[in-house]
Write a protein that holds these residues in place. Structure first.
Motif, mmCIF file in Angstrom:
data_model
loop_
_atom_site.group_PDB
_atom_site.id
_atom_site.type_symbol
_atom_site.label_atom_id
_atom_site.label_comp_id
_atom_site.label_asym_id
_atom_site.label_seq_id
_atom_site.Cartn_x
_atom_site.Cartn_y
_atom_site.Cartn_z
ATOM 1 N N ILE A 19 22.119 31.816 37.171
ATOM 2 C CA ILE A 19 22.684 30.546 37.636
ATOM 3 C C ILE A 19 21.567 29.572 37.989
ATOM 4 O O ILE A 19 21.601 28.394 37.604
ATOM 5 N N GLN A 20 20.561 30.058 38.683
ATOM 6 C CA GLN A 20 19.475 29.172 39.113
ATOM 7 C C GLN A 20 18.642 28.699 37.924
ATOM 8 O O GLN A 20 18.213 27.541 37.889
ATOM 9 N N GLU A 21 18.404 29.557 36.945
ATOM 10 C CA GLU A 21 17.618 29.160 35.779
ATOM 11 C C GLU A 21 18.296 28.046 34.991
ATOM 12 O O GLU A 21 17.640 27.163 34.450
ATOM 13 N N VAL A 22 19.625 28.082 34.931
ATOM 14 C CA VAL A 22 20.366 27.088 34.153
ATOM 15 C C VAL A 22 20.616 25.818 34.950
ATOM 16 O O VAL A 22 20.447 24.702 34.445
ATOM 17 N N THR A 23 21.017 25.963 36.207
ATOM 18 C CA THR A 23 21.491 24.807 36.981
ATOM 19 C C THR A 23 20.556 24.385 38.111
ATOM 20 O O THR A 23 20.713 23.282 38.653
ATOM 21 N N GLY A 24 19.646 25.265 38.496
ATOM 22 C CA GLY A 24 18.804 24.991 39.660
ATOM 23 C C GLY A 24 19.483 25.302 40.979
ATOM 24 O O GLY A 24 18.881 25.127 42.048
ATOM 25 N N VAL A 25 20.731 25.769 40.924
ATOM 26 C CA VAL A 25 21.479 26.089 42.139
ATOM 27 C C VAL A 25 21.102 27.491 42.606
ATOM 28 O O VAL A 25 21.236 28.463 41.854
ATOM 29 N N SER A 26 20.642 27.602 43.839
ATOM 30 C CA SER A 26 20.260 28.882 44.416
ATOM 31 C C SER A 26 21.406 29.455 45.236
ATOM 32 O O SER A 26 21.891 28.806 46.166
ATOM 33 N N LEU A 27 21.841 30.662 44.911
ATOM 34 C CA LEU A 27 22.928 31.281 45.676
ATOM 35 C C LEU A 27 22.574 31.468 47.154
ATOM 36 O O LEU A 27 23.381 31.117 48.024
ATOM 37 N N PRO A 28 21.394 32.002 47.489
ATOM 38 C CA PRO A 28 21.076 32.121 48.918
ATOM 39 C C PRO A 28 21.111 30.779 49.645
ATOM 40 O O PRO A 28 21.562 30.703 50.792
ATOM 41 N N ALA A 29 20.658 29.716 48.977
ATOM 42 C CA ALA A 29 20.612 28.403 49.621
ATOM 43 C C ALA A 29 22.010 27.850 49.881
ATOM 44 O O ALA A 29 22.272 27.299 50.951
ATOM 45 N N ILE A 30 22.901 27.993 48.909
ATOM 46 C CA ILE A 30 24.238 27.422 49.104
ATOM 47 C C ILE A 30 25.123 28.316 49.968
ATOM 48 O O ILE A 30 26.052 27.837 50.608
ATOM 49 N N CYS A 31 24.831 29.622 49.989
ATOM 50 C CA CYS A 31 25.626 30.527 50.824
ATOM 51 C C CYS A 31 25.227 30.429 52.292
ATOM 52 O O CYS A 31 26.029 30.719 53.179
ATOM 53 N N LYS A 32 23.959 30.074 52.536
ATOM 54 C CA LYS A 32 23.441 29.907 53.893
ATOM 55 C C LYS A 32 23.655 31.184 54.719
ATOM 56 O O LYS A 32 23.236 32.261 54.313
ATOM 57 N N ARG A 33 24.317 31.089 55.849
ATOM 58 C CA ARG A 33 24.454 32.247 56.738
ATOM 59 C C ARG A 33 25.331 33.341 56.140
ATOM 60 O O ARG A 33 25.316 34.484 56.627
ATOM 61 N N ALA A 34 26.087 33.015 55.107
ATOM 62 C CA ALA A 34 26.939 34.027 54.469
ATOM 63 C C ALA A 34 26.149 34.943 53.543
ATOM 64 O O ALA A 34 26.634 36.021 53.177
ATOM 65 N N LYS B 235 34.533 33.842 50.622
ATOM 66 C CA LYS B 235 35.342 32.627 50.510
ATOM 67 C C LYS B 235 34.470 31.390 50.723
ATOM 68 O O LYS B 235 34.590 30.393 49.995
ATOM 69 N N THR B 236 33.573 31.450 51.701
ATOM 70 C CA THR B 236 32.653 30.339 51.937
ATOM 71 C C THR B 236 31.752 30.106 50.734
ATOM 72 O O THR B 236 31.568 28.970 50.278
ATOM 73 N N ALA B 237 31.180 31.179 50.212
ATOM 74 C CA ALA B 237 30.279 31.066 49.070
ATOM 75 C C ALA B 237 31.005 30.547 47.832
ATOM 76 O O ALA B 237 30.445 29.759 47.053
ATOM 77 N N THR B 238 32.239 30.978 47.648
ATOM 78 C CA THR B 238 33.032 30.525 46.502
ATOM 79 C C THR B 238 33.227 29.012 46.549
ATOM 80 O O THR B 238 33.033 28.312 45.550
ATOM 81 N N SER B 239 33.605 28.496 47.697
ATOM 82 C CA SER B 239 33.814 27.050 47.830
ATOM 83 C C SER B 239 32.509 26.278 47.661
ATOM 84 O O SER B 239 32.474 25.236 46.994
ATOM 85 N N ASN B 240 31.418 26.790 48.228
ATOM 86 C CA ASN B 240 30.137 26.087 48.126
ATOM 87 C C ASN B 240 29.606 26.059 46.697
ATOM 88 O O ASN B 240 29.083 25.038 46.234
ATOM 89 N N LEU B 241 29.721 27.183 45.991
ATOM 90 C CA LEU B 241 29.234 27.217 44.606
ATOM 91 C C LEU B 241 30.096 26.339 43.707
ATOM 92 O O LEU B 241 29.576 25.621 42.846
ATOM 93 N N SER B 242 31.398 26.386 43.910
ATOM 94 C CA SER B 242 32.290 25.546 43.116
ATOM 95 C C SER B 242 31.950 24.069 43.287
ATOM 96 O O SER B 242 31.892 23.308 42.313
ATOM 97 N N LEU B 243 31.690 23.657 44.519
ATOM 98 C CA LEU B 243 31.330 22.265 44.787
ATOM 99 C C LEU B 243 30.012 21.904 44.114
ATOM 100 O O LEU B 243 29.883 20.832 43.510
ATOM 101 N N ALA B 244 29.032 22.791 44.194
ATOM 102 C CA ALA B 244 27.716 22.513 43.603
ATOM 103 C C ALA B 244 27.792 22.397 42.084
ATOM 104 O O ALA B 244 27.161 21.542 41.475
ATOM 105 N N LEU B 245 28.588 23.274 41.444
ATOM 106 C CA LEU B 245 28.664 23.282 39.985
ATOM 107 C C LEU B 245 29.592 22.211 39.442
ATOM 108 O O LEU B 245 29.426 21.751 38.309
#
Length: 219
Positions: A123-138, A203-213
């Motif tokens: 995901i990060q290689e294609v979009t630059g979106v980092s899962l740890p960064a968008i998930c934060k405390r989750a 659930k938090t991570a799902t919403s955050n990733l969906s928003l980012a993508l």
């Protein structure tokens, strides 16, 4: 509904179903599970119910991650560069008969089917979106959940050296931090609080990733 929003809603729906199933199964009398498990005592029944639902949360969230990345490729295929020549060879592509077949072949090769770190890296290689960064405390909860799922499926829930190495820096940020990490070959015990916190984290991570993508376009 936009595609990423659709997959977000379906993932949350499936996570909700797992949680409802757990809440229903948790107090069930042991007779109800005799047909699918040979557990002899109430403690074993609780362990069985907890682990089944814990693994189910991970499975549904992992499917959401892979489907979200596939959708990015489907929507932006002509604009994205294929960087991993080891996974996609020109010889294999040359044997395909249509652009549709090429697209499906390439996407299947470049989107990992499982593995949190592998999917996150893709995901990060294609979009630059980092899962740890968008998930934060989750993130620690999710990382430990994936690690424990592997132990349950492949080692009867017992800690191995890889788990200890990979998860020791996530452990204290997860629900499991109520105890220190078990020693090698000791079993990790999944409790209700772990299932609840994994459910909420996903659930938090799902919403955050969906928003980012949803708002992402190739730069």
């Amino acid at each position: 509904m936009r595609s990423q929003e659709f997959y977000r809603s379906k993932c949350i729906e499936h996570l909700d179903r797992v949680w409802v199933s757990y809440c229903c199964a948790k107090p069930a009398p042991i007779d109800l599970v005799k047909g699918i498990s040979d557990v002899p005592a109430e403690a074993k029944r609780v362990e069985f119910v907890n682990e089944v639902h814990f693994v189910a949360l991970k499975t549904n969230f992992e499917l959401f991650l892979t489907r979200s990345l596939k959708q990015v490729w489907l929507e932006h295929f002509d604009q994205l560069r294929i960087k991993d020549s080891e996974k996609v060879s020109l010889a294999d592509v040359g044997q395909l008969n249509s652009l549709t077949e090429v697209r499906e072949f390439v996407i299947d090769k470049l989107v990992p089917g499982h593995g949190l770190s592998r999917i996150g890296k893709a995901i990060q290689e294609v979009t630059g979106v980092s899962l740890p960064a968008i998930c934060k405390r989750a993130w620690p909860q999710i990382a430990v959940t994936f690690g424990i799922r592997h132990l349950i499926e492949h080692g009867n829930g017992r800690v191995d050296m890889k788990f200890e190495r990979d998860q020791q820096h996530h452990w204290n940020g997860s629900s499991f931090a109520r105890n220190s990490m078990p020693e090698i070959n000791a079993k990790v015990v999944v409790q209700e609080e772990d299932i609840r916190q994994s459910y909420e984290a996903m659930k938090t991570a799902t919403s955050n990733l969906s928003l980012a993508l949803s708002g992402w376009t190739p730069g």
